[in-house]
Design an enzyme around this catalytic site. Structure first.
Site, PDB file in Angstrom:
ATOM      1  N   LYS A 104       0.840  -1.195   0.000  1.00 35.49           N
ATOM      2  CA  LYS A 104       0.000   0.000   0.000  1.00 35.49           C
ATOM      3  C   LYS A 104       0.879   1.250   0.000  1.00 35.49           C
ATOM      4  O   LYS A 104       0.698   2.155  -0.796  1.00 35.49           O
ATOM      5  CB  LYS A 104      -0.914  -0.046   1.229  1.00 35.49           C
ATOM      6  CG  LYS A 104      -1.850   1.118   1.366  1.00 35.49           C
ATOM      7  CD  LYS A 104      -2.802   0.887   2.529  1.00 35.49           C
ATOM      8  CE  LYS A 104      -3.592   2.149   2.828  1.00 35.49           C
ATOM      9  NZ  LYS A 104      -4.490   1.994   3.977  1.00 35.49           N
TER      10      LYS A 104
ATOM     11  N   GLU B 232      10.537  -4.644   4.601  1.00 36.18           N
ATOM     12  CA  GLU B 232      10.638  -6.034   4.156  1.00 36.18           C
ATOM     13  C   GLU B 232      10.327  -6.141   2.659  1.00 36.18           C
ATOM     14  O   GLU B 232      11.058  -6.793   1.894  1.00 36.18           O
ATOM     15  CB  GLU B 232       9.646  -6.921   4.932  1.00 36.18           C
ATOM     16  CG  GLU B 232       9.966  -7.091   6.400  1.00 36.18           C
ATOM     17  CD  GLU B 232       9.335  -6.021   7.281  1.00 36.18           C
ATOM     18  OE1 GLU B 232       9.005  -4.921   6.782  1.00 36.18           O
ATOM     19  OE2 GLU B 232       9.171  -6.285   8.485  1.00 36.18           O
TER      20      GLU B 232
ATOM     21  N   GLY C 272      -4.847  -2.240   5.398  1.00 38.37           N
ATOM     22  CA  GLY C 272      -4.028  -3.362   4.927  1.00 38.37           C
ATOM     23  C   GLY C 272      -4.689  -4.715   5.144  1.00 38.37           C
ATOM     24  O   GLY C 272      -4.810  -5.526   4.228  1.00 38.37           O
ATOM     25  N   ARG C 273      -5.128  -4.958   6.383  1.00 37.06           N
ATOM     26  CA  ARG C 273      -5.668  -6.301   6.677  1.00 37.06           C
ATOM     27  C   ARG C 273      -7.078  -6.492   6.131  1.00 37.06           C
ATOM     28  O   ARG C 273      -7.662  -7.565   6.303  1.00 37.06           O
ATOM     29  CB  ARG C 273      -5.614  -6.570   8.181  1.00 37.06           C
ATOM     30  CG  ARG C 273      -6.312  -5.545   9.039  1.00 37.06           C
ATOM     31  CD  ARG C 273      -5.945  -5.729  10.510  1.00 37.06           C
ATOM     32  NE  ARG C 273      -6.375  -4.610  11.339  1.00 37.06           N
ATOM     33  CZ  ARG C 273      -5.703  -3.474  11.465  1.00 37.06           C
ATOM     34  NH1 ARG C 273      -4.593  -3.283  10.804  1.00 37.06           N
ATOM     35  NH2 ARG C 273      -6.160  -2.503  12.244  1.00 37.06           N
TER      36      ARG C 273
ATOM     37  N   GLU D  27      -4.593  -7.499  15.278  1.00 38.26           N
ATOM     38  CA  GLU D  27      -4.138  -6.166  14.889  1.00 38.26           C
ATOM     39  C   GLU D  27      -5.311  -5.183  14.969  1.00 38.26           C
ATOM     40  O   GLU D  27      -5.130  -4.006  15.260  1.00 38.26           O
ATOM     41  CB  GLU D  27      -3.540  -6.186  13.477  1.00 38.26           C
ATOM     42  CG  GLU D  27      -2.671  -4.972  13.187  1.00 38.26           C
ATOM     43  CD  GLU D  27      -1.774  -5.150  11.973  1.00 38.26           C
ATOM     44  OE1 GLU D  27      -0.604  -4.767  12.031  1.00 38.26           O
ATOM     45  OE2 GLU D  27      -2.258  -5.675  10.954  1.00 38.26           O
TER      46      GLU D  27
ATOM     47  N   HIS E 155      -5.034 -34.675  17.310  1.00 40.25           N
ATOM     48  CA  HIS E 155      -3.930 -35.529  17.756  1.00 40.25           C
ATOM     49  C   HIS E 155      -2.810 -34.709  18.365  1.00 40.25           C
ATOM     50  O   HIS E 155      -1.689 -35.180  18.504  1.00 40.25           O
ATOM     51  CB  HIS E 155      -3.419 -36.368  16.580  1.00 40.25           C
ATOM     52  CG  HIS E 155      -4.478 -37.294  16.076  1.00 40.25           C
ATOM     53  ND1 HIS E 155      -4.557 -38.608  16.457  1.00 40.25           N
ATOM     54  CD2 HIS E 155      -5.542 -37.061  15.267  1.00 40.25           C
ATOM     55  CE1 HIS E 155      -5.610 -39.167  15.880  1.00 40.25           C
ATOM     56  NE2 HIS E 155      -6.230 -38.246  15.154  1.00 40.25           N
TER      57      HIS E 155
ATOM     58  N   LYS F 133       9.557  -0.906  14.624  1.00 40.85           N
ATOM     59  CA  LYS F 133      10.113  -0.522  13.313  1.00 40.85           C
ATOM     60  C   LYS F 133      11.114   0.610  13.467  1.00 40.85           C
ATOM     61  O   LYS F 133      12.193   0.594  12.879  1.00 40.85           O
ATOM     62  CB  LYS F 133       8.987  -0.002  12.392  1.00 40.85           C
ATOM     63  CG  LYS F 133       8.075  -1.046  11.814  1.00 40.85           C
ATOM     64  CD  LYS F 133       7.250  -0.372  10.710  1.00 40.85           C
ATOM     65  CE  LYS F 133       5.931  -1.045  10.482  1.00 40.85           C
ATOM     66  NZ  LYS F 133       5.012  -0.289   9.643  1.00 40.85           N
TER      67      LYS F 133
END
Ligand code: G6Q
Length: 539
Positions: A203, A209, A265-266, A351, A382, A502
């Site tokens: 965005k 990253e 974003g999410r 978030e 399991h 950050k």
């Protein structure tokens, strides 16, 4: 007034202390199941195996009304700037609105813009899928690598895995997110650069990253194709809100797909961030997914709260978090294709609602945010189900299942589904000491074999996992999260909590890279860790 001082909150506190065992609740009322089930928007929601009575639901709904949920829903769908800390509208719902809709942001109808981008994405996707779009050396594109992180990765990965059945199997899709070089190296080690397209999804187009991976991708491509910078145009496209930064990176803005600051974003997997999904699925399936989202959006917007799946789902999450001290919730898809769904939900819920202050900046006075975790069934049975069945913590569960398998193999699907029903039954009703003893279990072993039961679960069931069904499911959770945020009076659309780390990392980078021993001014632990890293790296 804070909701915690509302009479309904007080009543719920009492109810949580006195609620009978689920076995009793079911015995008392033969109609319990039908009272607490909803069949709407293509999903069947059974919430009868929850620690609730009709009075509980009444009180929870009273809280929703007192919190002004109706007005908040309307404000969101209308495009009001409800993301107050960033002064933005929140309109992921506009991304899946039909062409005929009209939604205004700052006096501009955004729906035609949304469909213009979708149409461009469809043309581009068709060109890749048909082989018309060629790489720099004239070969057709066979590999698509999405580079993005957080909201620009988790949705596309989850949807790609979820809808793999519908994808073009002649194309290979990879997703690179981590700044750890291993992610890029493993995603590309067997790919031919001349057949590879990178989608740089960001965005902001500033994320460390993603920008690092994008520049490594450019080097990898140019190195593989003889160094001609012109190759970038045929092998890189961008998804972003910033044309300027895309151009500065060297990607032709003709090959850029935009979106808008009112898409968080999410919440962006249905924007151009989903380009890799559209290439994988084809435009028609992608549009089917949008239609599924829209169907659940509309259900949420229009259904009365007591018949509204996301509202009820959200209220139940709050009920366990705030009145039973439940620390986590399990999401258990009995559908292998949904294996990345829990990871996707973690960002969506944590978030969004992991906030410590209310909209007006004052401290919240109840626990916020639901912590989701999980694995597809039956694998989890399991491993960690032991703790859910017999441990000391309350872990409410969401079971997600579909009646028809996309891979019907012999008896597999009936076996799978029998486990869904058996698990919810075992969690709710357990096995008493009397029952264990009646089985002839030796007295010293009997306590170990007791299941207390009374462990709540929801079942969300659809007919078949289709693109539309995935859309309905994701929207359900988005709106559930929104519902909770309204009751907690927090902003689910910002994420300031990711900023500090950050900023500190930016300060540390030169300390790691400098040739000279840096003059470290951190705390003694951080200083020692940096020194140790520098030393070990040299060794
Ligand atoms: C999501 C967050 C966050 C974001 C990533 C990537 O809601 O905002 O996960 O999606 O930080 O951001 P960019 O898309 O700007 O690279």
């Amino acid at each position: 007034m804070n909701l915690t001082s509302h009479p309904a909150w007080e009543s719920l506190t009492d109810q949580a202390d006195t609620i009978p065992h689920l076995a009793e609740l079911f015995d008392e009322d033969p109609r319990r199941a039908e009272k607490f089930q909803i069949d709407a928007a293509g999903l069947f929601f059974d919430y009868s195996k929850n620690l609730i009575t009709e009075a509980t639901m009444k009180s929870l709904l009273e809280l929703a009304n007192a919190a002004g949920l109706r007005d908040r829903i309307d404000a969101m769908f209308r495009g009001d700037k409800i993301n107050t800390t960033e002064d933005r509208a929140v309109l992921h719902t506009a991304l899946r609105a039909p062409r005929t809709a009209s939604i205004q942001v700052d006096g501009v109808d955004v729906v035609p813009e949304v469909h213009k981008v979708l149409d461009r994405m469809a043309v581009f996707s068709d060109r890749i899928r048909s082989g018309e779009w060629k790489g720099h050396t004239g070969k057709r594109i066979k590999n698509i690598v999405n580079i993005g992180i957080g909201g620009s990765d988790l949705g596309p990965v989850m949807a790609y895995e979820a809808l793999r059945h519908y994808t073009d199997r002649s194309l290979t899709f990879r997703f690179v997110s981590n700044v750890d070089g291993t992610d890029f190296a493993e995603a590309t080690h067997d790919l031919d650069p001349s057949e590879t397209l990178f989608i740089i999804s960001s965005k902001t187009f500033t994320t460390q990253e993603t920008m690092s991976n994008a520049s490594t991708a450019r080097d990898w491509l140019l190195c593989g194709l003889g160094g001609d910078a012109a190759a970038v145009a045929k092998h890189f496209v961008a998804v972003s809100t910033s044309a300027e930064k895309v151009a500065a990176f060297g990607i032709d803005t003709a090959n850029m797909f935009g979106f808008w600051d009112w898409v968080g974003g999410r919440y962006s997997m249905v924007s151009a961030i989903g380009l890799s999904n559209m290439i994988a699925l084809g435009a028609d399936h992608f549009r089917d997914m949008l239609a599924g989202f829209h169907e659940m959006d509309e259900h949420f917007r229009t259904a009365p709260f007591d018949r509204n799946i996301p509202v009820l789902h959200g209220l139940l999450g709050l009920w366990y978090s705030d009145f039973f001290g439940a620390q986590t919730m399990a999401v258990l898809p009995y559908e292998q294709y949904l294996k990345r769904f829990p990871a996707y939900l973690q960002q969506l819920t944590m978030e969004s609602n992991g906030k410590h202050v209310q909209l007006n900046g004052s401290e919240v006075d109840a626990d916020t945010g639901v912590i989701y975790w999980g694995e597809p069934g039956t694998n989890g049975q399991h491993s960690f189900y032991q703790l859910i069945h017999q441990g000391t913590r309350l872990i409410p569960c969401d079971f997600i299942a579909f009646a028809k398998s996309l891979n019907p193999l012999g008896r597999h699907h009936d076996l799978l589904m029998s486990n869904v029903f058996a698990q919810t039954e075992a969690l709710a009703f357990g096995k008493t000491l009397d029952e264990v003893e009646a089985d002839g279990t030796p007295a010293e072993l009997a306590p170990h074999r007791v299941f207390e039961g009374n462990r709540p679960s929801n079942v969300i069931m659809g007919e078949k996992l289709t693109p539309a069904a995935l859309g309905r499911l994701v929207s359900l959770y988005e709106m559930s999260v929104f519902t909770q945020s309204v009751l907690w009076n927090i902003n689910p659309f910002d994420q300031w909590g990711v900023e500090l780390g950050k900023v500190l990392a930016q300060r540390i980078i030169p300390e790691l890279e400098s040739a000279e021993e840096p003059d470290l001014q951190h705390d003694s632990s951080t200083n020692a860790l940096i020194r140790r890293y520098r030393k070990l790296r040299r060794a």
